[in-house]
Design a protein around this motif. Sequence first.
Motif, PDB file in Angstrom:
ATOM      1  N   ASP A   1      -7.035  -2.526  17.635  1.00 40.51           N
ATOM      2  CA  ASP A   1      -6.672  -1.248  18.372  1.00 40.51           C
ATOM      3  C   ASP A   1      -5.929  -1.664  19.514  1.00 40.51           C
ATOM      4  O   ASP A   1      -5.073  -0.923  20.063  1.00 40.51           O
ATOM      5  CB  ASP A   1      -8.104  -0.634  18.933  1.00 40.51           C
ATOM      6  N   THR A   2      -6.057  -2.823  19.958  1.00 39.61           N
ATOM      7  CA  THR A   2      -5.617  -3.266  21.505  1.00 39.61           C
ATOM      8  C   THR A   2      -4.624  -4.486  21.436  1.00 39.61           C
ATOM      9  O   THR A   2      -4.163  -5.166  22.305  1.00 39.61           O
ATOM     10  CB  THR A   2      -6.590  -3.436  22.575  1.00 39.61           C
TER      11      THR A   2
ATOM     12  N   ASP B   1       1.340  -9.339  20.793  1.00 42.25           N
ATOM     13  CA  ASP B   1       0.984  -8.692  22.025  1.00 42.25           C
ATOM     14  C   ASP B   1      -0.484  -8.029  22.182  1.00 42.25           C
ATOM     15  O   ASP B   1      -1.210  -8.028  21.157  1.00 42.25           O
ATOM     16  CB  ASP B   1       2.244  -7.710  22.618  1.00 42.25           C
ATOM     17  N   PHE B   2      -0.934  -7.895  23.260  1.00 40.18           N
ATOM     18  CA  PHE B   2      -2.213  -7.279  23.505  1.00 40.18           C
ATOM     19  C   PHE B   2      -2.400  -6.633  24.830  1.00 40.18           C
ATOM     20  O   PHE B   2      -1.727  -6.884  25.734  1.00 40.18           O
ATOM     21  CB  PHE B   2      -3.225  -8.317  23.472  1.00 40.18           C
TER      22      PHE B   2
ATOM     23  N   ARG C   1      -0.343   3.985  13.718  1.00 37.63           N
ATOM     24  CA  ARG C   1       0.879   4.563  14.443  1.00 37.63           C
ATOM     25  C   ARG C   1       2.064   4.983  13.599  1.00 37.63           C
ATOM     26  O   ARG C   1       2.622   6.124  13.766  1.00 37.63           O
ATOM     27  CB  ARG C   1       1.325   3.618  15.616  1.00 37.63           C
TER      28      ARG C   1
ATOM     29  N   ARG D   1      -1.268  -6.458  18.621  1.00 42.31           N
ATOM     30  CA  ARG D   1      -0.577  -6.749  17.473  1.00 42.31           C
ATOM     31  C   ARG D   1      -0.675  -7.803  16.982  1.00 42.31           C
ATOM     32  O   ARG D   1      -0.603  -8.976  17.610  1.00 42.31           O
ATOM     33  CB  ARG D   1       0.777  -6.363  18.058  1.00 42.31           C
TER      34      ARG D   1
ATOM     35  N   GLY E   1       6.969  -2.853  20.128  1.00 40.00           N
ATOM     36  CA  GLY E   1       6.459  -1.600  20.573  1.00 40.00           C
ATOM     37  C   GLY E   1       7.352  -1.063  21.599  1.00 40.00           C
ATOM     38  O   GLY E   1       8.562  -1.166  21.386  1.00 40.00           O
TER      39      GLY E   1
END
Length: 237
Positions: A197-198, A175-176, A216, A200, A99
């Motif tokens: 939503d929060t 990640d988060f 996305r 990966r 990201g």
Amino acid sequence: MEKLKLIYEGKAKQLYTCEREDALIIHYKDDATAFNGVKKARIEHKGMLNNAISTIIFKEMAKAGIPTHYLETLNERDQLCLKVHIIPLEVIVRNLIAGSMAKRLNIPEGTPSPRPIYELCYKNDELGDPLINEDHALALGCVSEAELITIKTLTLRINEVLKALFDQLGIILVDFKIEFGRTEEGTIVLADEISPDTCRFWDKQTHMKLDKDRFRRDLGKVEDAYQEILRRLETLN
Ligand code: UDP
């Protein structure tokens, strides 16, 4: 418990008062946004899926001794949670680079980090949630030094618990982002939601993305990915 008055509407959730003075009802919507609200869509059943996913994860957090705002899941879309003052920080942990960090530092996505990366962003839509450090957070006056220590300690522990939980399900926690709240008594608790939503999530075998990056990046099969995360979490019991 019935929803009484709508007091806040965010991108993916609504907050309602209820009969309990010390609690609120969180209603999960199907709306999805990305890139600070620039990209918008409805993802069929997302509200139901995220409510169910976040419920399982918050119960696992409680089992691991992490204090949370979660009280009870009321129905397919509503959760009863402790009323807290949300600390305006987006707390991010990265196990693999992806990201915004991959982009900002030109590091290939999927590169493992030698240790979990702890990041803070200031939750402010007008400023585009800028990346900050702990000194900036103190200067903003939104959190105390002692609270910052608690938040970091809890966050690194949450990462360990989440990583192990998803590893068991054949999923890499890339990640988060989490958020914390302050209760009336001044206790810091994990708040908001933990969902695709929060976070990966990548499938361990295929590296298929099972999270909001499907939305996305227009990868398709968004609902299927969220469904797959729930299906695997439901195998835990
Ligand atoms: N994230 C989030 N809300 C945000 C920004 C990020 O939940 O407003 C999550 C995101 O899903 C990912 C992690 O935080 O799991 C790190 O996100 P990143 O900084 O890479 O930003 P992005 O690429 O999502 O813009």
